[in-house]
Design an enzyme around this catalytic site. Sequence first.
Site, short mmCIF file in Angstrom:
data_model
loop_
_atom_site.label_atom_id
_atom_site.label_comp_id
_atom_site.label_asym_id
_atom_site.label_seq_id
_atom_site.Cartn_x
_atom_site.Cartn_y
_atom_site.Cartn_z
N THR A 79 40.40 49.78 -72.49
CA THR A 79 40.15 48.38 -72.13
C THR A 79 39.58 47.62 -73.33
O THR A 79 39.91 46.46 -73.57
CB THR A 79 39.16 48.33 -70.95
OG1 THR A 79 39.60 49.30 -69.99
CG2 THR A 79 39.12 46.96 -70.32
N TRP A 80 38.74 48.30 -74.05
CA TRP A 80 38.15 47.73 -75.27
C TRP A 80 39.28 47.35 -76.25
O TRP A 80 39.34 46.22 -76.75
CB TRP A 80 37.23 48.78 -75.87
CG TRP A 80 36.32 48.32 -76.96
CD1 TRP A 80 36.15 47.04 -77.41
CD2 TRP A 80 35.44 49.15 -77.71
NE1 TRP A 80 35.21 47.03 -78.41
CE2 TRP A 80 34.76 48.31 -78.61
CE3 TRP A 80 35.16 50.51 -77.72
CZ2 TRP A 80 33.82 48.81 -79.52
CZ3 TRP A 80 34.22 51.00 -78.62
CH2 TRP A 80 33.55 50.16 -79.51
N GLY A 131 29.06 52.76 -72.32
CA GLY A 131 29.67 52.33 -73.57
C GLY A 131 29.00 52.89 -74.82
O GLY A 131 28.83 52.17 -75.81
N LYS A 142 39.71 56.85 -70.17
CA LYS A 142 38.29 56.75 -70.49
C LYS A 142 37.97 56.86 -71.98
O LYS A 142 36.87 57.26 -72.37
CB LYS A 142 37.46 57.79 -69.71
CG LYS A 142 37.74 57.85 -68.23
CD LYS A 142 38.02 56.53 -67.59
CE LYS A 142 36.84 55.60 -67.46
NZ LYS A 142 37.29 54.25 -66.99
N SER A 143 38.93 56.49 -72.80
CA SER A 143 38.74 56.65 -74.24
C SER A 143 38.51 55.32 -74.97
O SER A 143 38.43 55.29 -76.20
CB SER A 143 39.97 57.33 -74.84
OG SER A 143 40.17 58.57 -74.21
N HIS A 185 48.75 55.62 -70.20
CA HIS A 185 48.00 56.87 -70.44
C HIS A 185 48.98 58.05 -70.39
O HIS A 185 48.54 59.21 -70.45
CB HIS A 185 46.97 57.12 -69.34
CG HIS A 185 45.85 56.13 -69.27
ND1 HIS A 185 45.12 55.75 -70.37
CD2 HIS A 185 45.30 55.46 -68.23
CE1 HIS A 185 44.18 54.89 -70.00
NE2 HIS A 185 44.27 54.70 -68.71
N ARG A 196 38.83 59.62 -77.93
CA ARG A 196 37.36 59.71 -77.81
C ARG A 196 36.98 61.17 -77.62
O ARG A 196 37.75 61.94 -77.02
CB ARG A 196 36.93 58.89 -76.59
CG ARG A 196 35.44 58.77 -76.38
CD ARG A 196 35.14 57.99 -75.10
NE ARG A 196 33.75 57.59 -75.01
CZ ARG A 196 33.20 57.00 -73.95
NH1 ARG A 196 33.97 56.73 -72.89
NH2 ARG A 196 31.93 56.66 -73.94
N SER A 251 32.64 60.23 -68.54
CA SER A 251 33.11 58.91 -68.12
C SER A 251 34.14 59.04 -67.00
O SER A 251 34.14 58.28 -66.03
CB SER A 251 33.71 58.19 -69.34
OG SER A 251 34.17 56.91 -68.99
N PHE A 264 32.61 49.84 -63.88
CA PHE A 264 33.65 50.23 -64.85
C PHE A 264 33.04 50.26 -66.25
O PHE A 264 33.23 51.21 -67.01
CB PHE A 264 34.85 49.27 -64.79
CG PHE A 264 35.94 49.69 -65.73
CD1 PHE A 264 36.93 50.55 -65.31
CD2 PHE A 264 35.93 49.28 -67.07
CE1 PHE A 264 37.91 50.99 -66.20
CE2 PHE A 264 36.91 49.71 -67.96
CZ PHE A 264 37.90 50.56 -67.51
#
Length: 295
Positions: A52-53, A259, A48-49, A108, A130, A138, A255
């Site tokens: 994907t980005w 953001g 969750k950091s 991860h 993050r 998140s 998901f």
Amino acid sequence: MEPIPDTSRPPQVVVNGIPLIKYFSEALGELEGFRVQPGDLLISTYPKSGTTWLCEILDMIYQSGDLEKCQRAPVYTRVPFLEFRAPGVPSGLETLKDTPSPRLLKTHLPLALLPKAFLDQKVKVIYVARNAKDVVVSYYHFYQMAKVHPDPGTWETFLETFKAGQVCYGSWYRHVQEWWELRKQQPVLYLFYEDLKEDPKREIRKIMEFVERPLSEEILDRIVRETSFKNMKENPMANFSSLPSYIMDHEVSPFMRKGIAGDWKNHFTVAQNELFDADYAEKMAGSELHFRTEL
Ligand code: A3P
């Protein structure tokens, strides 16, 4: 019709003291002897950091900003997730068999569970961290929609489980620090989600330099645009909508959720925040790492 496998909410499994999603723990044996290839790049994060980005940004860089090529497959196929396993869908290792070199790989895993070859051969790593408060919020929503996790329980209990390092992948506090320390031994570009939010162009430039793939200003602008939260949320090759709903149920929580930096303020009570800060100060005492919890 294909029978829908019952994958729901298996209890987590503890490996070397680290809690993991049951299915992912079953991939570790096969991963142990993982062979890296020249040119491999490892994308590592605590869940969750902004993983994907970063994956989308890197694939766009590797495809020189060619939008059509980046639409060739979902992001989890373009950037195989090493330890991923779930019933009814290809595992990370299966996906890797069809992945041409130079490969982008996602994990991860904390260092203790990472296949040794990545450290022995000093593979290039990009790590994105993050702030813990937005991560736990998140993660709480993610646990609810991604049913390979155990039931998260209430927000209050989940917050305590996170602080105790008992969520899947273990302690955030340890993860962000040990990968920070790894910079001393091998090439690690350590980035912050909040910096990416603040100035994506500046951060993407750093990434391009690190992977030694210079691109024109025009392509850089395109990458910034296409990897914005809004565009990725609408992009079926980036938003995980192609996974079956028995694995990720976007009706429960998308998901691509918010953001932003600072959403924790909508979830933490004043008391929870004070206790969190006190516990954080203890766990991160002496650390060089400083996170911004809002922009
Ligand atoms: P939120 O749940 O706070 O919205 P990961 O990919 O590591 O699982 O991280 C997912 C988090 O990153 C989610 O956070 C998601 O919305 C956010 N995210 C994904 N793509 C993003 C983007 N392009 N810009 C900003 N945040 C993004």
